[in-house]
Scaffold this motif. Structure first.
Motif, short mmCIF file in Angstrom:
data_model
loop_
_atom_site.label_atom_id
_atom_site.label_comp_id
_atom_site.label_asym_id
_atom_site.label_seq_id
_atom_site.Cartn_x
_atom_site.Cartn_y
_atom_site.Cartn_z
N LYS A 108 -24.85 -59.35 22.44
CA LYS A 108 -24.82 -58.36 23.52
C LYS A 108 -23.39 -58.10 23.98
O LYS A 108 -23.05 -56.97 24.36
N GLY A 150 -23.42 -57.00 32.69
CA GLY A 150 -24.12 -55.72 32.71
C GLY A 150 -23.20 -54.57 32.36
O GLY A 150 -23.63 -53.49 31.94
N ASP A 151 -21.89 -54.80 32.56
CA ASP A 151 -20.87 -53.82 32.20
C ASP A 151 -19.53 -54.55 32.15
O ASP A 151 -19.46 -55.74 32.41
N HIS A 186 -22.13 -44.99 32.55
CA HIS A 186 -23.30 -45.34 31.73
C HIS A 186 -23.20 -44.66 30.37
O HIS A 186 -22.60 -43.58 30.24
N GLU A 189 -27.78 -43.70 26.91
CA GLU A 189 -29.13 -44.22 27.15
C GLU A 189 -29.28 -44.73 28.58
O GLU A 189 -30.29 -45.32 28.93
N ARG A 191 -27.50 -47.05 30.11
CA ARG A 191 -27.16 -48.45 30.32
C ARG A 191 -25.72 -48.58 30.79
O ARG A 191 -24.86 -47.75 30.48
#
Length: 392
Positions: A108, A150-151, A186, A189, A191
């Motif tokens: 990830k 998450g980012d 983002h 998609e 995300r």
């Protein structure tokens, strides 16, 4: 008010925190630790930083640690320990799961850093050198340890902020709004990809001055082909301590609290000439001495092996005690009234809700929230607090 406040104090008493200390800051920290961590999580931090750990210590921890129930971030810390200590044996149930977790998070990380590479190279082409901060910076510094992100958080100079957003937008990235200090980008998609900051929220008076100094002390590195600034260890510790203090008082990012201690230990001890004067100067410039001191006390309470004794009381004791009182007031008294107030609307009076009850709660909350940040007024308002055996 006094009766209600006493009830909140009783809640703290029931945890046993105030039986061990006469200091409100110590009592508050003890309460935070008990609310954030279970016993086995305290044990994990203990073996992480304690010298001369035995196999028996790890075995006792694993008996209590349910890997299927624990939050992923907490399991990841255990996986770190396994990776760094191949001399210890992990049982056949735990080891493959921790190995799988490391591989999954690493994959990830590769995906999310691909966004940084794409946007970062475009920024470089436009003479903008982004600075990696928070988890992204730690991932670079400790490339062998994957992070849950998450980012990617980056910092750019204020005069480059809007241009950076336009460059990312031209690449197909989207955002809902531009906040006062950052924008969340983002991918196609929806995300999280990149969180671009023009300054870091520090609760301070002069954040811009500190940001300028952070840029001057940062070092250019090649991060996956992107010319990138990496903050000094001292500046990263300053940012970590500010975030830790904010998360504690706002009761947010509980799993992140464990990583803050883990990162703090690495940054301080991996640099032989770590300069605490830089951290202290950042705190003085921004007026965040109290927050920094509170976070240091919290870390010192977690493990005596992380924080040297000489740094346990680095900054201002009196102000820290007053800050602790304000946090106690906000978290354990005012929060309950705030929730009640938010749940009552004026239209409820016409639906059978008592006007008297409405007038009891709404104006009361409005007045009492004015006391936040004013420890002298809080002490004066709660008249009997001075008579208690606790040294508030």
């Amino acid at each position: 008010m006094t009766v209600l406040w006493n009830k909140e104090i009783e809640k703290i008493k029931q945890t046993g925190c105030l039986e061990k200390t006469l200091d409100i800051t110590d009592a508050l920290i003890e309460n935070f630790i008990n609310s954030i961590m279970k016993e086995e999580e305290k044990e994990l931090l203990s073996i992480f930083f304690k010298p001369n750990v035995r196999q028996e210590d790890l075995d006792e921890l694993l008996k209590k640690w349910d890997i299927e129930v624990k939050h992923t971030e907490k399991n990841l810390l255990l996986a770190y320990y396994m990776k760094y200590h191949p001399e210890f044996s992990f049982n056949s149930y735990t080891k493959p799961r921790l190995t799988g977790l490391l591989n999954n998070v690493r994959f990830k990380n590769i995906k999310i850093f691909s966004h940084y590479v794409k946007i970062g190279k475009a920024l470089n082409e436009n003479q903008i050198t982004p600075m990696l901060i928070k988890g992204g910076a730690m991932r670079y510094l400790r490339s062998e340890l994957p992070r849950i992100m998450g980012d990617i958080d980056v910092l750019v100079k204020e005069n480059e902020f809007l241009k950076s957003i336009s460059i990312a937008k031209a690449l197909g990235y989207t955002y809902e709004k531009i906040d006062i200090h950052s924008v969340d980008l983002h991918d196609n998609e929806g995300r999280g990809a990149l969180d671009i900051h023009k300054f870091i929220y520090m609760n301070g008076r002069d954040d811009k001055k500190v940001i300028s100094r952070i840029f001057k002390r940062a070092v250019k590195q090649n991060v996956f082909g992107v010319e990138t600034l990496i903050p000094s260890n001292e500046d990263m510790v300053f940012i970590i301590l500010n975030n830790l203090s904010r998360n504690l008082r706002n009761n947010t990012s509980r799993a992140g609290t464990l990583f803050a201690i883990f990162d703090f230990d690495y940054l301080v001890n991996s640099k032989k000439d770590f300069d605490w004067d830089i951290v202290a100067e950042n705190a003085r410039i921004t007026g965040t001495q109290i927050y920094i001191n509170f976070a240091l006390k919290f870390i010192g309470r977690i493990s005596p092996y992380v924080l040297r004794e000489s740094l346990r009381n680095t900054l201002f004791e009196k102000e820290t005690r007053e800050y602790s009182l304000c946090v106690l007031y906000k978290r354990f008294y005012l929060e309950e009234i705030r929730e009640k107030s938010r749940g009552i609307k004026i239209k409820d009076i016409f639906r059978g809700f008592s006007l008297i009850d409405y007038l009891k709660i709404k104006p009361k909350y409005f007045l009492l929230k004015q006391l936040i940040g004013h420890p002298v007024l809080i002490k004066f308002f709660i008249k009997d607090i001075k008579t208690r055996k606790y040294n508030f």
